[in-house]
Design a protein around this motif. Structure first.
Motif, PDB file in Angstrom:
ATOM      1  N   ARG A 355      25.297   4.872 -32.293  1.00  0.00           N
ATOM      2  CA  ARG A 355      24.871   4.929 -33.694  1.00  0.00           C
ATOM      3  C   ARG A 355      25.494   3.794 -34.499  1.00  0.00           C
ATOM      4  N   GLU A 356      26.740   3.469 -34.228  1.00  0.00           N
ATOM      5  CA  GLU A 356      27.400   2.391 -34.948  1.00  0.00           C
ATOM      6  C   GLU A 356      26.760   1.042 -34.637  1.00  0.00           C
ATOM      7  N   ILE A 357      26.347   0.845 -33.393  1.00  0.00           N
ATOM      8  CA  ILE A 357      25.665  -0.404 -33.039  1.00  0.00           C
ATOM      9  C   ILE A 357      24.359  -0.518 -33.804  1.00  0.00           C
ATOM     10  N   GLN A 358      23.627   0.580 -33.931  1.00  0.00           N
ATOM     11  CA  GLN A 358      22.394   0.560 -34.723  1.00  0.00           C
ATOM     12  C   GLN A 358      22.691   0.169 -36.173  1.00  0.00           C
ATOM     13  N   LEU A 359      23.742   0.736 -36.735  1.00  0.00           N
ATOM     14  CA  LEU A 359      24.080   0.427 -38.116  1.00  0.00           C
ATOM     15  C   LEU A 359      24.542  -1.015 -38.271  1.00  0.00           C
ATOM     16  N   LEU A 360      25.347  -1.497 -37.332  1.00  0.00           N
ATOM     17  CA  LEU A 360      25.815  -2.876 -37.409  1.00  0.00           C
ATOM     18  C   LEU A 360      24.658  -3.861 -37.326  1.00  0.00           C
ATOM     19  N   GLU A 361      23.647  -3.545 -36.525  1.00  0.00           N
ATOM     20  CA  GLU A 361      22.480  -4.412 -36.428  1.00  0.00           C
ATOM     21  C   GLU A 361      21.692  -4.458 -37.729  1.00  0.00           C
ATOM     22  N   SER A 362      21.770  -3.387 -38.511  1.00  0.00           N
ATOM     23  CA  SER A 362      20.983  -3.316 -39.744  1.00  0.00           C
ATOM     24  C   SER A 362      21.729  -3.863 -40.954  1.00  0.00           C
TER      25      SER A 362
END
Length: 471
Positions: A355-362
């Motif tokens: 989930r954190e990787i998804q947020l960092l990408e956004s």
């Protein structure tokens, strides 16, 4: 127990408190003298609604590290997050202290790609094959001798065809071959340790067929340029059989910026991925299934993405501790309270890192929560504290502000004059900064009052005032 609006505490995060209200002072005094879990309080996030306060389901215990009573009767307390807990019920005790019954959440052990997934079982004959794996050999020395013999044979062939290509390693890296013709790379011997069976399972096998190419091409007619890497030749052979020099889809994906637009972080992840793609599959699941839930691989990717925003030396220590890294990243991302609470409630290190990787990408543009005005970009983040780009600070009135420090901003208007009293950063004066569109309080401008201080100025933006959509 402390219930705070605008604060979501994570394990290992620091939370300073200025305790003024009598009920919270009673809670601190009880925590200081209790025998079970001494010097420990619970911190949970609440939301103020029309019908009252809504408590979150998951909070964090905090250990009191510093405690000082002030002349006006208030307390300065510094705490540090410890363990997550699940809230069952809460009540107010006779002395007015808020209390709660909680259940400590035991964190699961971070998952790693099992060693036997690509080591202890025999390899299949082909990467695309669905055949049953061959049985595992029983004599490690016998297999080693066979492999060494094949290496010597290949070296002799290469020495006849390319005399000026340099060392043997360099020649091996420049030889073209088809995935189903010559060599099937697998795990290296040094990646597995233990008994003879472990050494045998760690070996990689070669399957050789009559070669279709002319190994005695002259240098001028060679279709492989000097320095051509092994991984590129495999990728182009697999995806482009005509070898016309065009980039394969796999190479295009590695070289493009569609891995969240994260440059070096995306390239590092793609390189790590290619390492697994061309290993012999020795389990029922392919490598990418394991990598989706390998907490250590996910931790490396998330740490690389964080480094693209701001350089944090603590990442080097936490990358081998996925659980602590997941909490650290969650506490340092410029996201609203609802997203932080979501991250705190996720059970499982791998799921939290995903989930954190998804947020960092956004995360790209930082916006005002009320009017969505862009005030900064992720590249503007600045570290002014040992805790990182986002740290918690408390003012004399007891309000805790998690503040994101930035090199520069836009769309903010200053209100009032600069003040040095109660400054969170010694040597800097603060000035209130509001959004120029909706006039909401966004943070402060800090300017140096001493000539030798660097930077001369920077901005502190309240994390609670940031919009959830950061695209």
């Amino acid at each position: 127990m402390f219930y705070l609006e605008g604060i979501v505490l994570f394990p290992e995060a620091t939370l300073p408190l200025r305790v003024i209200q009598p009920r919270f002072k009673a809670a601190v005094q009880r925590a200081m003298r209790q025998e079970e879990a001494p010097y420990t309080i619970g911190v949970i996030h609440v939301r103020a609604l029309n019908e009252g306060l809504r408590f979150a389901l998951v909070g964090t215990t905090a250990e009191i590290r510093q405690y000082r009573c002030l002349e006006d009767g208030s307390m300065n307390v510094v705490t540090r997050g410890q363990q997550r807990f699940r809230l069952h019920q809460c009540w107010t005790d006779e002395d007015g202290a808020p209390c709660a019954q909680v259940q400590i959440i035991q964190e699961a052990t971070p998952l790693h790609i099992p060693k036997d997934a690509f080591g202890s079982l025999a390899s299949v004959p082909s990467f695309q094959s669905g055949k049953v794996p061959r049985s595992k050999p029983s004599n490690a020395d016998h297999r080693k001798m066979e492999i060494e013999s094949e290496v010597d044979e290949m070296a002799n062939e290469l020495s006849d065809s390319t005399a000026e290509d340099g060392p043997l390693v360099g020649r091996l890296q420049r030889q073209p071959f088809d995935m189903d013709e010559d060599v099937h790379p697998g795990p290296r011997d040094d990646e597995f340790s233990g008994s003879d069976e472990d050494i045998v399972s760690g070996l990689w096998w070669r399957q050789r067929r009559p070669q279709r190419r002319n190994s005695r091409q002259s240098p001028g007619h060679s279709q492989w340029p000097p320095g051509y890497s092994l991984s590129r030749s495999i990728s182009e052979t697999r995806h482009n059989d005509n070898r016309d020099g065009g980039d394969s889809p796999l190479l295009e994906r590695k070289q493009s910026s569609n891995d969240g637009g994260w440059g070096g972080a995306g390239k590092a992840w793609a390189a790590d991925e290619s390492k697994w793609i061309y290993r012999a599959q020795r389990s029922a699941w392919p490598h990418w299934v394991y990598r989706m839930f390998d907490a250590y691989n996910l931790a490396r990717r998330a740490a690389d993405m964080c480094r693209q925003m701001v350089e944090l030396h603590i990442m080097d220590d936490l990358v081998n501790k996925p659980e602590l890294l997941s909490f650290y990243i969650a506490s340092k991302m410029p996201v609203p309270d609802s997203t932080r609470q979501e991250l705190l409630e996720i059970d499982g290190v791998a799921y939290r890192l995903q989930r954190e990787i998804q947020l960092l990408e956004s995360i790209d543009r930082i916006r005002c929560k009320n009017c969505s005005t862009v005030i900064a970009r992720r590249s503007d983040m600045l570290v002014m504290s040992t805790d990182g780009p986002i740290s918690a600070y408390v003012n004399p009135h007891g309000f805790v502000h998690e503040t994101l420090t930035l090199y520069k901003t836009k769309g903010l208007a200053l209100r009032g004059r600069a003040e040095t009293e109660h400054s969170w950063f010694p040597g800097y004066a603060w000035t209130i900064a509001n959004c120029s569109v909706c006039d909401s309080h966004m943070g402060w401008l800090f300017t140096a009052v001493k000539q030798r201080l660097l930077p001369k100025s920077f901005w502190g933006v309240r994390r609670s005032q940031l919009a959830e959509n950061s695209h």
